[in-house]
Enzyme design. Structure first.
Site, short mmCIF file in Angstrom:
data_model
loop_
_atom_site.label_atom_id
_atom_site.label_comp_id
_atom_site.label_asym_id
_atom_site.label_seq_id
_atom_site.Cartn_x
_atom_site.Cartn_y
_atom_site.Cartn_z
CB CYS A 113 -0.96 -0.01 1.18
SG CYS A 113 -1.92 -1.52 1.28
CG HIS A 129 -3.35 3.23 2.29
ND1 HIS A 129 -4.01 2.82 1.15
CD2 HIS A 129 -3.21 2.12 3.06
CE1 HIS A 129 -4.26 1.53 1.25
NE2 HIS A 129 -3.80 1.09 2.39
CG ASN A 155 -6.68 -1.22 1.64
OD1 ASN A 155 -6.01 -0.82 0.70
ND2 ASN A 155 -6.14 -1.63 2.77
#
Ligand code: COA
Length: 316
Positions: free
Chosen positions: A114, A242, A272
């Site tokens: 990520c 994020h 996500n």
């Protein structure tokens, strides 16, 4: 000082919207639990002929078109991902062919989970300094639905698919990203098993360990970037965090004491999307005008590795 500026962005999402109610039909979960624990209401999943390369290509094309830059002007092409179509060739090599990038373009994929897109920005900044052509494409693309165990309710509700692209230009008088990257090696907290393990390649996660890591890493990294750039956090125009969990973001906003209106996100609609998360949000902010020319976005990614990465990116 020299560095890169953001010229334009692009994005691509699969057509299929998967709501929490859809997931509740296949796994023991419910909309109330998912929304209250994560902030996620729906995410996109690839279906039919949609591919990782197709999403990355669409996002990259859009960024090139919006920036008015021809493929021949690109010197570096990086795809940040953990869920590309092939182990090899890299997704970036597929883009070289489809976009018609010159054969001496530096093309490779980058795995920092990520944090991958922010890692990619920094790597592009470094490579462009030595490259003959001063534009780079940095793409974050994921098809995480392929890595989900749809019997594991603690992971399958969290992740989604998509791709975001940034076209950046290097210049001698452009501001540095003041990137802060890091890693605390840990395969237990969050992993996708590879061939050697003989296990299926599904996301395995100790959610609470990752949560504790994230609420420490996100605010710490944001503060370090601002300190490195020598500016107070109040001078940052937008925070592009994020989109892993709304509770993690809320915690960071509180800890950093920054204006929540500068930290809006899209997790409710995307889930996500790992390396795609920061560039997808960046694209929304640029196209909506929430990030205007000359403004600075402080981007922070964090995730498997465990890794983190922050950078201050100015829109040209
Ligand atoms: N639906 C309903 N119940 C669920 C559920 C779901 N989708 N997933 C887990 N549960 C249950 C658990 O089984 C547990 O039940 P029990 O108490 O009967 O054992 C209960 O909810 C609490 O589980 P827990 O894991 O303690 O929940 P949590 O509050 O820690 O939230 C996460 C779980 C995954 C949302 C949270 O830990 C998290 O967001 N972690 C970070 C994950 C992340 O961001 N990863 C990516 C980083 S890039």
């Amino acid at each position: 000082m020299n560095g890169i500026k953001l010229i334009s962005t692009g994005s691509a999402l699969p057509e299929r919207v998967v709501t929490n109610h859809d997931l509740a039909k296949i796994v023991d979960t419910n909309d109330e639990w998912i929304v209250s624990r994560t902030g996620i209401s729906s995410r996109r999943h690839c279906s039919g002929g949609e591919t990782h390369a197709g999403l990355c290509l669409a996002a990259a094309r859009q960024a090139l078109e919006r920036g008015g830059i021809a493929p021949e002007q690109i010197g570096v092409c990086i795809v940040a991902t953990v869920s590309q179509d092939y182990f090899t060739p890299a997704a970036a090599c597929l883009l070289q062919k489809e976009l018609g990038l010159p054969e001496d373009t530096v093309c490779f994929d980058l795995n920092a989970a990520c944090s991958g897109f922010v890692y990619g920005l920094h790597v592009a900044e470094c490579l462009l300094a030595a490259a003959p052509r001063k534009y780079a494409l940095v793409i974050g693309g994921e098809v995480l639905s392929r890595l989900m165990d749809f019997t594991d309710r603690s992971t399958c509700v969290l992740f989604g698919d998509g791709a975001g692209a940034a076209l950046v230009e290097w210049g001698e008088r452009f501001p540095s990203l003041h990137a802060v990257l890091g890693c605390r090696g840990n395969a237990e907290a969050l992993n996708v098993p590879g061939i050697r393990t003989g296990l299926p390649s599904y996301v395995h996660m100790d959610g609470q360990t990752v949560f504790r890591f994230a609420v420490e890493a996100l605010p710490h990294c944001a503060k370090e970037v601002a300190d490195k750039a020598g500016i107070p956090l109040e001078q940052v125009d937008r925070f592009v965090f994020h989109q892993a969990n709304q509770r993690i973001i809320d915690f960071a906003v509180k800890k950093l004491k920054v204006d929540p209106a500068k930290c809006t996100g899209n997790i409710a609609r995307t889930g996500n999307t790992s390396a795609a998360s920061v560039p997808l949000l960046l694209d929304e902010l640029v196209t909506s005008g929430a990030l205007a020319s000359g403004q600075k976005a402080l981007c922070v990614g964090f995730g498997a590795g465990l890794t983190w990465g922050g950078a201050l990116l100015e829109l040209a």
